[in-house]
Design an enzyme around this catalytic site. Structure first.
Site, PDB file in Angstrom:
ATOM      1  N   ARG A  11       0.864  -1.177   0.000  1.00 30.26           N
ATOM      2  CA  ARG A  11       0.000   0.000   0.000  1.00 30.26           C
ATOM      3  C   ARG A  11       0.902   1.229   0.000  1.00 30.26           C
ATOM      4  NH1 ARG A  11      -3.458  -2.940  -1.365  1.00 30.26           N
ATOM      5  NH2 ARG A  11      -5.566  -3.227  -0.495  1.00 30.26           N
ATOM      6  N   HIS A  34      -1.255   0.886  -9.594  1.00 35.36           N
ATOM      7  CA  HIS A  34      -1.939  -0.026  -8.664  1.00 35.36           C
ATOM      8  C   HIS A  34      -2.696  -1.122  -9.427  1.00 35.36           C
ATOM      9  CE1 HIS A  34      -3.941  -0.382  -4.435  1.00 35.36           C
ATOM     10  NE2 HIS A  34      -3.626  -1.570  -4.963  1.00 35.36           N
ATOM     11  N   GLU A  53      -2.749   8.528  -3.724  1.00 31.73           N
ATOM     12  CA  GLU A  53      -3.131   7.645  -4.823  1.00 31.73           C
ATOM     13  C   GLU A  53      -4.590   7.897  -5.187  1.00 31.73           C
ATOM     14  OE1 GLU A  53      -3.818   2.948  -5.177  1.00 31.73           O
ATOM     15  OE2 GLU A  53      -1.741   3.465  -4.676  1.00 31.73           O
TER      16      GLU A  53
END
Length: 307
Positions: free
Chosen positions: A226, A273, A254
């Site tokens: 993450r 991602h 993000e």
């Protein structure tokens, strides 16, 4: 049962269940969230993939809700919003193959400078040279769960030396697993550090200035965990002076906004991602959902229980 897929797409479903679909946009084919009369009957919810936010507004409107099943390994986006007494299950195992592939791909692409070759092709430039290999590298996997183990399995044919780290020390089939507390002694010896930890209070900003300073000059940081596991400003400082390199599938913030300095920092490779977003995801996710619904219907223990 409220699922993100039509029943015919989920293998192994038991008989006798009342099944409805909500994919984040439409419920049972009609635009919008599930109606109140349906929410009042839901006992098990499977969240839409990468669209957890679409279910948060009505989590508290399901008085009979007993189980929430995510399609992600990480549950940091839904766990704080879970009603009391509801069991939370994650998708451990579903993303192992896909995420492990990307972790290895990012390491290889960064070491062999594949982005530079693409830029050279765009500019019609023949950028020959001498580039680091993954072979013979010492790789430190931080977060040795199912994803970490899958990463190791794909790394070993590249003739690397793997060191494993998890929250607590233990012995795994492949060898010893060190604890997070041992990182200061392990980091100086690693050529490549791969992050595969869940985002928790313990791992938030785990990779800070002290962590990065302990890494050897020229080392590569690969993050498929993450974004918030890494303190972005601290990483930027190391990238800017060229001491470290990074390959990041996740960032903080993000999505990474236009104009952010991380986009053009020296030695960084960024993917958006997509660790779990591959053709390997859907069949594994649907098999897990079918198996969990069968366990639920039969009163059997569920897998991947997080709370």
């Amino acid at each position: 049962m409220l699922l993100p897929y039509p029943a015919e797409q989920v293998p192994g479903l038991p008989d006798g269940l009342e099944l409805h679909t909500f994919d984040g946009d439409a419920c049972d084919g009609r635009p919008g969230p599930p109606p109140a009369e349906l929410l009042a009957r839901v006992e098990m919810l499977v969240t839409p993939y990468l669209r957890t936010g679409t279910v948060l507004p009505f989590l508290g409107s399901m008085p009979r809700l007993r189980v929430v099943q995510t399609q992600t390994a990480g549950v940091d986006d839904i766990a704080p919003h879970l009603p009391a007494g509801v069991t939370l299950c994650n998708a451990r195992g579903v993303h192992d193959a896909s995420t492990a592939e990307l972790a290895v791909a990012l390491a290889l692409a960064s070491l062999r400078d594949l982005p530079g070759f693409v830029r050279g092709q765009d500019a019609e430039q023949w950028r020959s040279g001498f580039y680091p290999a993954l072979a013979d590298k010492r790789v430190l996997i931080v977060g040795y769960g199912s994803v970490g183990a899958a990463i190791e399995a794909r790394l070993l044919p590249f003739e690397v030396e793997v060191t494993r780290v998890a929250r607590t020390a233990r012995t795994a089939p492949q060898g010893p697993v060190h604890s997070l507390a041992e990182l200061p002694e392990l980091l100086p010896h690693a050529d490549v550090v791969i992050l595969a930890v869940p985002l928790t209070d313990q791992t938030r900003h785990l990779v800070d200035a002290r962590f990065l300073a302990a890494m050897r000059d020229g080392a590569l940081l690969v993050n498929v965990a993450r974004g918030a596991v890494v303190r972005t400003d601290d990483l930027l400082a190391e990238l800017t002076v060229g001491r470290l390199r990074a390959a990041l599938d996740v960032t903080d913030p993000e999505p990474l906004p236009a104009g952010h300095p991380l986009w053009h920092a020296p030695g960084v490779l960024i993917s958006p991602h997509v660790g779990g977003s591959s053709s390997a995801f859907l069949p594994r996710a649907q098999r897990l959902i079918g198996a969990q619904l069968t366990r639920f219907a039969n009163g059997e223990p569920l897998e991947n229980v997080m709370n």
